[in-house]
Design a protein around this motif. Structure first.
Motif, PDB file in Angstrom:
ATOM      1  N   MET A 171      13.801 -25.884  21.649  1.00 48.41           N
ATOM      2  CA  MET A 171      14.012 -25.574  20.224  1.00 48.41           C
ATOM      3  C   MET A 171      15.130 -26.438  19.660  1.00 48.41           C
ATOM      4  O   MET A 171      15.023 -27.000  18.575  1.00 48.41           O
ATOM      5  CB  MET A 171      14.352 -24.092  20.055  1.00 48.41           C
ATOM      6  CG  MET A 171      13.122 -23.234  20.238  1.00 48.41           C
ATOM      7  SD  MET A 171      13.381 -21.508  19.903  1.00 48.41           S
ATOM      8  CE  MET A 171      14.587 -20.995  21.061  1.00 48.41           C
ATOM      9  N   TRP A 172      16.213 -26.556  20.433  1.00 46.37           N
ATOM     10  CA  TRP A 172      17.364 -27.332  19.981  1.00 46.37           C
ATOM     11  C   TRP A 172      16.973 -28.801  19.762  1.00 46.37           C
ATOM     12  O   TRP A 172      17.306 -29.413  18.750  1.00 46.37           O
ATOM     13  CB  TRP A 172      18.492 -27.243  21.017  1.00 46.37           C
ATOM     14  CG  TRP A 172      19.713 -28.011  20.622  1.00 46.37           C
ATOM     15  CD1 TRP A 172      20.767 -27.566  19.882  1.00 46.37           C
ATOM     16  CD2 TRP A 172      19.997 -29.384  20.946  1.00 46.37           C
ATOM     17  NE1 TRP A 172      21.698 -28.573  19.710  1.00 46.37           N
ATOM     18  CE2 TRP A 172      21.245 -29.693  20.352  1.00 46.37           C
ATOM     19  CE3 TRP A 172      19.334 -30.379  21.644  1.00 46.37           C
ATOM     20  CZ2 TRP A 172      21.836 -30.961  20.462  1.00 46.37           C
ATOM     21  CZ3 TRP A 172      19.911 -31.631  21.758  1.00 46.37           C
ATOM     22  CH2 TRP A 172      21.145 -31.906  21.166  1.00 46.37           C
ATOM     23  N   ALA A 173      16.216 -29.362  20.726  1.00 44.16           N
ATOM     24  CA  ALA A 173      15.861 -30.789  20.642  1.00 44.16           C
ATOM     25  C   ALA A 173      14.956 -31.031  19.434  1.00 44.16           C
ATOM     26  O   ALA A 173      15.136 -32.012  18.703  1.00 44.16           O
ATOM     27  CB  ALA A 173      15.176 -31.224  21.931  1.00 44.16           C
ATOM     28  N   GLU A 174      13.993 -30.118  19.230  1.00 48.64           N
ATOM     29  CA  GLU A 174      13.071 -30.322  18.109  1.00 48.64           C
ATOM     30  C   GLU A 174      13.823 -30.309  16.779  1.00 48.64           C
ATOM     31  O   GLU A 174      13.628 -31.155  15.920  1.00 48.64           O
ATOM     32  CB  GLU A 174      11.953 -29.272  18.141  1.00 48.64           C
ATOM     33  CG  GLU A 174      10.900 -29.679  19.172  1.00 48.64           C
ATOM     34  CD  GLU A 174       9.993 -28.537  19.620  1.00 48.64           C
ATOM     35  OE1 GLU A 174      10.141 -27.418  19.095  1.00 48.64           O
ATOM     36  OE2 GLU A 174       9.157 -28.795  20.516  1.00 48.64           O
ATOM     37  N   GLU A 175      14.726 -29.338  16.644  1.00 50.37           N
ATOM     38  CA  GLU A 175      15.544 -29.227  15.427  1.00 50.37           C
ATOM     39  C   GLU A 175      16.422 -30.471  15.246  1.00 50.37           C
ATOM     40  O   GLU A 175      16.497 -31.057  14.178  1.00 50.37           O
ATOM     41  CB  GLU A 175      16.401 -27.958  15.570  1.00 50.37           C
ATOM     42  CG  GLU A 175      17.618 -27.861  14.678  1.00 50.37           C
ATOM     43  CD  GLU A 175      17.287 -27.163  13.360  1.00 50.37           C
ATOM     44  OE1 GLU A 175      16.391 -26.314  13.387  1.00 50.37           O
ATOM     45  OE2 GLU A 175      17.919 -27.497  12.338  1.00 50.37           O
ATOM     46  N   ASN A 176      17.034 -30.889  16.350  1.00 42.72           N
ATOM     47  CA  ASN A 176      17.933 -32.048  16.322  1.00 42.72           C
ATOM     48  C   ASN A 176      17.207 -33.330  15.942  1.00 42.72           C
ATOM     49  O   ASN A 176      17.696 -34.135  15.165  1.00 42.72           O
ATOM     50  CB  ASN A 176      18.533 -32.232  17.719  1.00 42.72           C
ATOM     51  CG  ASN A 176      20.024 -32.260  17.656  1.00 42.72           C
ATOM     52  OD1 ASN A 176      20.614 -31.374  17.077  1.00 42.72           O
ATOM     53  ND2 ASN A 176      20.617 -33.294  18.217  1.00 42.72           N
ATOM     54  N   MET A 177      16.029 -33.490  16.527  1.00 50.07           N
ATOM     55  CA  MET A 177      15.274 -34.719  16.262  1.00 50.07           C
ATOM     56  C   MET A 177      14.762 -34.729  14.824  1.00 50.07           C
ATOM     57  O   MET A 177      14.725 -35.769  14.193  1.00 50.07           O
ATOM     58  CB  MET A 177      14.147 -34.882  17.276  1.00 50.07           C
ATOM     59  CG  MET A 177      14.691 -35.231  18.667  1.00 50.07           C
ATOM     60  SD  MET A 177      13.444 -35.568  19.893  1.00 50.07           S
ATOM     61  CE  MET A 177      12.636 -33.997  20.096  1.00 50.07           C
ATOM     62  N   ARG A 178      14.408 -33.514  14.299  1.00 53.05           N
ATOM     63  CA  ARG A 178      14.002 -33.436  12.891  1.00 53.05           C
ATOM     64  C   ARG A 178      15.133 -33.933  12.004  1.00 53.05           C
ATOM     65  O   ARG A 178      14.924 -34.616  11.018  1.00 53.05           O
ATOM     66  CB  ARG A 178      13.660 -31.979  12.518  1.00 53.05           C
ATOM     67  CG  ARG A 178      12.168 -31.731  12.344  1.00 53.05           C
ATOM     68  CD  ARG A 178      11.866 -30.429  11.619  1.00 53.05           C
ATOM     69  NE  ARG A 178      12.607 -29.256  12.091  1.00 53.05           N
ATOM     70  CZ  ARG A 178      12.274 -28.534  13.155  1.00 53.05           C
ATOM     71  NH1 ARG A 178      11.223 -28.855  13.878  1.00 53.05           N
ATOM     72  NH2 ARG A 178      12.998 -27.488  13.505  1.00 53.05           N
ATOM     73  N   ASN A 179      16.383 -33.586  12.373  1.00 49.56           N
ATOM     74  CA  ASN A 179      17.545 -33.992  11.569  1.00 49.56           C
ATOM     75  C   ASN A 179      18.094 -35.360  11.971  1.00 49.56           C
ATOM     76  O   ASN A 179      19.177 -35.739  11.558  1.00 49.56           O
ATOM     77  CB  ASN A 179      18.675 -32.958  11.724  1.00 49.56           C
ATOM     78  CG  ASN A 179      18.254 -31.618  11.194  1.00 49.56           C
ATOM     79  OD1 ASN A 179      17.428 -31.553  10.274  1.00 49.56           O
ATOM     80  ND2 ASN A 179      18.785 -30.553  11.776  1.00 49.56           N
ATOM     81  N   GLN A 180      17.346 -36.061  12.834  1.00 47.50           N
ATOM     82  CA  GLN A 180      17.729 -37.412  13.268  1.00 47.50           C
ATOM     83  C   GLN A 180      19.125 -37.470  13.881  1.00 47.50           C
ATOM     84  O   GLN A 180      19.883 -38.394  13.624  1.00 47.50           O
ATOM     85  CB  GLN A 180      17.639 -38.384  12.089  1.00 47.50           C
ATOM     86  CG  GLN A 180      16.289 -38.341  11.414  1.00 47.50           C
ATOM     87  CD  GLN A 180      15.733 -39.711  11.137  1.00 47.50           C
ATOM     88  OE1 GLN A 180      16.432 -40.581  10.665  1.00 47.50           O
ATOM     89  NE2 GLN A 180      14.471 -39.914  11.440  1.00 47.50           N
ATOM     90  N   GLN A 181      19.455 -36.421  14.643  1.00 48.75           N
ATOM     91  CA  GLN A 181      20.757 -36.395  15.330  1.00 48.75           C
ATOM     92  C   GLN A 181      20.642 -37.110  16.674  1.00 48.75           C
ATOM     93  O   GLN A 181      19.588 -37.088  17.299  1.00 48.75           O
ATOM     94  CB  GLN A 181      21.194 -34.948  15.592  1.00 48.75           C
ATOM     95  CG  GLN A 181      21.421 -34.117  14.354  1.00 48.75           C
ATOM     96  CD  GLN A 181      22.649 -34.577  13.579  1.00 48.75           C
ATOM     97  OE1 GLN A 181      23.704 -34.753  14.146  1.00 48.75           O
ATOM     98  NE2 GLN A 181      22.468 -34.790  12.282  1.00 48.75           N
ATOM     99  N   VAL A 209      10.844 -33.114  26.512  1.00 44.94           N
ATOM    100  CA  VAL A 209      10.639 -33.000  25.068  1.00 44.94           C
ATOM    101  C   VAL A 209      11.114 -34.273  24.349  1.00 44.94           C
ATOM    102  O   VAL A 209      10.414 -34.816  23.489  1.00 44.94           O
ATOM    103  CB  VAL A 209      11.404 -31.759  24.520  1.00 44.94           C
ATOM    104  CG1 VAL A 209      11.255 -31.634  23.028  1.00 44.94           C
ATOM    105  CG2 VAL A 209      10.923 -30.510  25.199  1.00 44.94           C
ATOM    106  N   VAL A 210      12.298 -34.764  24.728  1.00 39.47           N
ATOM    107  CA  VAL A 210      12.868 -35.930  24.019  1.00 39.47           C
ATOM    108  C   VAL A 210      12.035 -37.177  24.320  1.00 39.47           C
ATOM    109  O   VAL A 210      11.722 -37.959  23.422  1.00 39.47           O
ATOM    110  CB  VAL A 210      14.352 -36.134  24.409  1.00 39.47           C
ATOM    111  CG1 VAL A 210      14.894 -37.414  23.804  1.00 39.47           C
ATOM    112  CG2 VAL A 210      15.189 -34.938  23.963  1.00 39.47           C
ATOM    113  N   THR A 211      11.646 -37.341  25.582  1.00 37.95           N
ATOM    114  CA  THR A 211      10.868 -38.526  25.951  1.00 37.95           C
ATOM    115  C   THR A 211       9.514 -38.513  25.253  1.00 37.95           C
ATOM    116  O   THR A 211       9.032 -39.542  24.785  1.00 37.95           O
ATOM    117  CB  THR A 211      10.689 -38.560  27.489  1.00 37.95           C
ATOM    118  OG1 THR A 211      11.981 -38.573  28.069  1.00 37.95           O
ATOM    119  CG2 THR A 211       9.941 -39.787  27.933  1.00 37.95           C
TER     120      THR A 211
END
Ligand SMILES: CC(C)(COP(=O)(O)OP(=O)(O)OC[C@H]1O[C@@H](n2cnc3c(N)ncnc32)[C@H](O)[C@@H]1OP(=O)(O)O)[C@@H](O)C(=O)NCCC(=O)NCCS
Length: 376
Positions: free
Chosen positions: A241-251, A297-299
């Motif tokens: 959940m954290w990664a998806e949210e973070n990637m949406r915000n381009q963090q 998830v990130v990869t």
């Protein structure tokens, strides 16, 4: 004249130390694949290879290891320097400050003399683990532990940290981690070492400059940040959940991405295998399970952009399992990378040319002086 941000792709030296092909995931020290060194070599042998340019024979390795063993101890005044530093300060600052102070104890005689350079090289590689372990104990109010001559470099560090002789698995895993961190071509800290060395400054100044550059979160500091994140998430579901949210915000996600590697960092592949081996021996951990899910998830989302785990990602998982405090990770990176920095320093000084790049001036010119009373 074209400005290249981050000097990306601009050669700053000619070097025979390290070959990287970031598109194919290839890393070699002096022509030997990192996978081969991780499987067959030791930290001491790899240090010899990097410093001297070839693998040692049995006698040469034995003499080199003796040289290192004989220089592990710290003068009591250097321990006093560590004792005077605030116990809540970051160990990486203690490492850099104390290495700089060591220049007072061992003034550089003639850095252009290879013999003198060899002496400083041995002293720095040998003493850094003692210094890092000593600060880790002193800040808790404990006396530093005297190094043991019958232990190899990595095992001796774990011993000085915990006052317990580590088992063979822990010693070998740290030994391999140290091989993987020993050198990595023209990164920010190595560039700092070469710039400082090119002025013919002393070796302790060269290494403290490199340590300062390594401390930043975009460089060696990423390992600490990655582990703190894994601990905070501490569950594969939360990681997703954290990664998806973070990637949406381009963090930016610590422990991922690399200026040079556009495929998975070969060191991350080896470290992941070691982390798995350690977890299989010692029992699963939430940090490890979280790391595996975060990587997946990130990869999956960013792999197409060339974002994969880097050396700092699984490294923290391993050090955490070895019981090493998280704020020591960067100093441990320094006590491995000191080999690469010193190999570059030797290479730089042996064929020196003062490093003095240029800039593209973008400010005003030929302005009229206005007395202070007339300024708005
Ligand atoms: C190391 C780092 C500075 C390299 O940066 P770089 O070479 O400038 O990479 P780029 O900015 O060109 O990255 C390419 C793209 O991937 C993205 N990206 C790179 N690293 C990322 C990360 N860790 N998390 C999320 N996205 C990332 C960038 O935002 C960029 O996206 P865009 O093309 O949509 O703008 C960067 O990956 C980073 O900050 N990583 C986290 C810190 C870290 O682990 N450092 C240790 C390195 S060994």
């Amino acid at each position: 004249m074209e400005y290249i941000p981050g000097l990306n792709g601009v050669p700053a030296a000619e070097s025979k130390l390290c070959f990287i092909d970031g598109n194919k995931g290839v890393l070699e020290y002096r022509g030997y694949a990192i996978e081969t060194l991780a499987e067959h070599s030791t930290f001491e042998e790899t240090a010899y290879l990097l410093i001297k340019g070839r693998l040692p024979n049995k006698d040469e390795l034995s003499r080199f290891k003796d040289d290192l063993r004989h220089h592990r101890r710290l003068k009591f005044k250097i321990v006093d320097v560590l004792k005077l530093l605030p116990e809540h300060g970051h160990p990486m600052d203690a490492t850099g400050a104390t290495v700089a102070a060591m220049g007072m104890f061992y003034p550089a005689k003639n850095v252009e003399d290879p013999e003198q350079r060899y002496k400083s090289t041995i002293r720095l590689i040998a003493k850094l683990p003692t210094l890092v372990a000593a600060f880790a104990r002193i800040r808790k109010g404990d006396e530093p532990i005297t190094p043991r001559d019958d232990l190899d470099h990595a095992a001796n560090f774990l011993y000085m940290l915990s006052d317990r002789v580590p088992d063979a698995t822990a010693s070998r895993i740290l030994d391999v981690c140290m091989i993987l961190h020993a050198e990595h071509a023209m990164n920010a800290s190595t560039f700092s070492a070469r710039i400082t060395g090119s002025t013919l400054a002393g070796p302790y100044g060269v290494i403290s400059a490199a340590i300062s550059a390594l401390a930043g979160p975009l460089h060696g500091g990423a390992s600490e940040a990655a582990l703190l994140l894994l601990r905070q998430l501490s569950s594969p579901d939360r990681a997703r959940m954290w990664a998806e949210e973070n990637m949406r915000n381009q963090q930016i996600i610590p422990g991922f991405g690399h200026r040079v590697y556009k495929v998975k960092d070969p060191r991350a592949t080896i470290l992941q295998r070691l982390a798995t081996q350690l977890v299989e021996k010692t029992g699963r951990s939430a940090v490890y399970d979280t790391a595996i899910e975060l990587e997946r998830v990130v990869t999956h989302a960013l792999g197409a952009k060339g974002v994969f785990p880097n050396v700092d990602f699984f490294n923290g998982v391993i050090y955490d399992r070895l019981g090493i405090p998280v704020d020591l990770f960067s100093s441990m990176f320094a006590m491995s990378r000191v080999v690469g920095w010193l190999a570059h320093w030797n290479e730089q000084v042996a064929k020196n040319h003062l490093l003095r790049p240029t800039q593209i001036y973008q400010g005003d010119r030929e302005k009229k002086w206005v007395p202070i009373a007339d300024r708005l």
